[in-house]
Design a protein around this motif. Structure first.
Motif, short mmCIF file in Angstrom:
data_model
loop_
_atom_site.label_atom_id
_atom_site.label_comp_id
_atom_site.label_asym_id
_atom_site.label_seq_id
_atom_site.Cartn_x
_atom_site.Cartn_y
_atom_site.Cartn_z
N ASP A 54 0.97 -1.21 0.05
CA ASP A 54 0.04 -0.06 -0.07
C ASP A 54 0.73 1.19 0.04
N GLY A 55 2.23 1.11 0.63
CA GLY A 55 2.81 2.28 0.58
C GLY A 55 3.92 2.54 1.67
N PHE A 56 4.44 3.75 1.65
CA PHE A 56 5.39 4.00 2.62
C PHE A 56 5.51 5.49 3.13
N GLY A 57 5.76 5.74 4.34
CA GLY A 57 5.85 7.23 4.84
C GLY A 57 6.46 7.35 6.00
N GLY A 58 6.08 8.51 6.93
CA GLY A 58 6.61 8.78 8.15
C GLY A 58 5.49 9.38 8.77
N CYS A 59 5.62 9.97 10.16
CA CYS A 59 4.63 10.68 10.94
C CYS A 59 5.05 12.17 10.94
N PHE A 60 3.88 12.95 10.90
CA PHE A 60 3.95 14.34 11.29
C PHE A 60 3.94 14.66 12.55
N ASN A 61 5.09 15.53 13.03
CA ASN A 61 4.91 15.75 14.38
C ASN A 61 5.12 17.19 14.62
N GLN A 304 2.92 -1.61 9.33
CA GLN A 304 3.86 -1.48 10.40
C GLN A 304 3.87 0.06 10.63
N SER A 305 3.40 0.69 11.91
CA SER A 305 2.90 1.88 11.95
C SER A 305 3.72 2.88 12.73
N GLU A 306 4.89 2.26 12.95
CA GLU A 306 5.91 3.18 13.62
C GLU A 306 7.26 2.38 13.44
N ASN A 307 8.38 2.90 12.87
CA ASN A 307 9.41 2.18 13.07
C ASN A 307 9.99 2.37 14.40
N GLU A 308 10.94 1.37 14.78
CA GLU A 308 11.60 1.65 16.06
C GLU A 308 12.60 2.78 15.95
N LEU A 320 20.60 -0.42 8.87
CA LEU A 320 20.76 -1.75 8.68
C LEU A 320 19.58 -2.39 9.56
N TYR A 321 19.44 -2.20 10.82
CA TYR A 321 18.33 -2.79 11.64
C TYR A 321 16.96 -2.20 11.16
N THR A 322 16.98 -1.34 10.64
CA THR A 322 15.35 -0.99 10.03
C THR A 322 15.41 -1.77 8.75
N PHE A 323 16.29 -2.07 8.19
CA PHE A 323 16.17 -2.99 7.05
C PHE A 323 15.61 -4.27 7.34
N SER A 324 16.37 -4.74 8.49
CA SER A 324 15.79 -6.14 8.96
C SER A 324 14.27 -6.18 9.48
N LEU A 325 14.02 -5.06 10.12
CA LEU A 325 12.65 -4.81 10.34
C LEU A 325 11.70 -5.06 9.25
N MET A 326 11.98 -4.30 8.23
CA MET A 326 11.06 -4.08 6.91
C MET A 326 11.24 -5.69 6.38
N LYS A 327 12.26 -6.28 6.51
CA LYS A 327 12.09 -7.53 5.93
C LYS A 327 11.23 -8.69 6.81
N LYS A 328 11.23 -8.40 8.31
CA LYS A 328 10.45 -9.30 8.91
C LYS A 328 8.91 -8.88 8.74
N TYR A 329 8.80 -7.68 8.64
CA TYR A 329 7.32 -7.32 8.39
C TYR A 329 6.86 -7.65 7.22
N SER A 336 2.44 -2.19 4.62
CA SER A 336 2.82 -0.75 4.32
C SER A 336 3.83 -0.72 5.49
N TYR A 337 4.70 0.46 5.58
CA TYR A 337 5.88 0.33 6.63
C TYR A 337 6.05 2.18 6.56
N ILE A 338 5.83 2.22 8.05
CA ILE A 338 5.81 3.92 8.28
C ILE A 338 6.83 3.93 9.32
N TYR A 339 7.85 5.15 8.89
CA TYR A 339 9.06 5.52 9.50
C TYR A 339 8.20 6.34 10.65
#
Length: 451
Positions: A54-61, A304-308, A320-329, A336-339
């Motif tokens: 569905d897509g990728f993105g991040g959070c507005f804060n 995945q609603s909030e990257n660690e 590299l850890y974020t890549f591993s999370l993306m692979k797991k999810y 979808s994957y959200i930073y």
């Protein structure tokens, strides 16, 4: 970039490689006929498809927009283009926004802070015009098709047992006051929020009722059980939205608990919730429930609603850890994957003293942006994988790889090398192959364009 010589010219593949010292290096690699001489072969099978992306993105804060305000207008526009431009940028298309305060707001607040105002006559959007509305509207100018989902970190404090936004170690009181008056008022709060933002020209498309339902924090937070969420959706939220004719996707989330039995199983046992809830959003410990949720409820979407968030180091290790999370999810079935924080200042500090990572750091002294390694990690996926793409099968040497197929037939391979040595790898696609020497500590994208 390092590439091994190939044997015979065929179609070309596009290879993009990012290391900590050399991000986003590009080169063209010709394909050759697969010769079977290498033992380290990553096999891509585009005929076996899995979930849609569905897509990728991040959070507005709030603190993100504050950091961007230190840039000149030209620099700020460039940062927004790098994040959202649908052709040249990271192409973010799915982003999160808070409802009221979160840990990267400047203080505690909600949009209904007048106590016992059950009809929400004092509901106010005044504060939203200072940070969030200009931030989101600036993004929408670059990407008008941006999809937004919203979630609160806490209800208005007067709706909670402890009368305060945070939990502060008191789990039994950091919950909603479970009375019909409060539950009706909270359902109305969501309806008013959605309608108010839409009136501002900001189309909120999905609602996730609570950030981290099992987190007791010193910043805004509220605990819910699966049974409480189900009752609230079924008896209060869905009827309120229906009465107000507010059409919106409802999601179970965001879930930071790794056992499917406590939330997804409870909610989807209810017929109305099973019918009306689109999917489940997971983050942090929730990653351990992704694959089981997908297997048990294949008709439900998973986000995945909030990257660690890391510790503010913004280093290659975090990327590299974020890549591993993306692979797991994604291998678990996520769509979808959200930073988390797209932009922060150089301190990376939350209002409540937690230093965290961001894709882009704004230095307040130099007034210049720094594009951190995690920005490129996200871009290695989001720039190439279009909404509507499908994850496809990989086999053989695939422990650090994912593959996707866009609707135009192009094949996208995301590949990491988190070892301390370069790795010589053969990628096989049907009867074709390319051979690449993947640098240590790198994230890569290889694009096979359709003929």
């Amino acid at each position: 970039l390092l590439s091994a010589p190939l044997f015979s010219a065929g179609r070309e593949a596009h290879w993009i490689c990012s290391t900590g010292s050399a991000p986003w290096g590009e080169q063209i690699v010709p394909t050759a006929v697969f010769d079977g001489t290498d033992h380290r072969v990553l096999v891509i099978d585009p005929d076996i498809e899995f979930q849609e992306i569905d897509g990728f993105g991040g959070c507005f804060n709030e603190r993100g927009w504050d950091a961007l305000s230190f840039l000149s207008q030209g620099e700020r526009e460039q940062v927004l283009n790098e994040l959202f431009h649908p052709v040249t940028g990271a192409k973010f298309s799915l982003c999160r926004m808070p409802i009221g305060a979160n840990d990267y707001s400047f203080d505690y607040y909600s949009l209904a802070d007048v106590a016992e105002d059950y009809d929400l006559r004092h509901f106010s959007m005044e504060r939203e015009h200072k940070y969030l509305i200009p931030y989101i509207k600036s993004a929408l100018q670059v990407q008008p098709e941006l999809t937004l989902f919203a979630s609160p970190w806490s209800p208005p404090q007067w709706m909670k047992i402890n009368g305060f936004y945070a939990c502060q170690g008191q789990k039994e009181t950091s919950r909603l006051r479970w009375t019909p008056e409060v539950l009706q008022a909270y359902a109305l709060y969501f309806s008013k929020f959605i309608q108010a933002y839409r009136a501002e020209g900001i189309p909120v498309q999905a609602l996730h009722v609570q950030n981290e339902v099992d987190a007791c924090q010193i910043f805004p937070s509220c605990l819910w059980s699966g049974e409480e969420l189900t009752e609230f959706y079924r008896d209060y939220l869905i009827p309120r939205l229906d009465e107000d004719r507010v059409q919106i996707e409802l999601w179970l989330g965001t879930i930071n608990y790794g056992d499917i039995r406590h939330y997804a199983d409870v909610m989807f046992a209810d017929p109305l919730c099973r019918e009306r809830v689109t999917g489940v959003s997971y983050q942090w410990d929730g990653k351990h429930a992704v694959a089981e949720t997908h297997l048990k409820y294949p008709e439900k979407k998973i986000m995945q609603s909030e990257n660690e968030c890391g510790d503010g180091a913004n280093d290659v290790k975090a990327g590299l850890y974020t890549f591993s999370l993306m692979k797991k999810y994604f291998e678990g079935g996520a769509n979808s994957y959200i930073y988390w924080n797209m932009v922060l200042d150089e301190s990376g500090m939350s209002t409540w003293g937690w230093k965290q990572n961001a894709m882009i750091t704004i230095n307040r002294d130099s007034r210049l942006p720094i594009y951190n390694f995690e920005f490129y990690v996200m871009k290695h996926f989001s720039h190439f994988i279009d909404p509507g793409a499908r994850r496809i099968k990989t086999a053989g040497y695939n422990e650090e790889a994912l593959a996707f197929k866009n609707s135009d037939g192009s094949i996208i391979v995301a590949l990491m090398n988190d070892s301390f040595i370069n790795k010589y790898i053969t990628l096989r696609l049907g009867k074709e192959m390319i051979q690449v020497n993947v640098p240590s500590g790198s994230v890569n994208t290889i694009v096979f364009y359709s003929r």
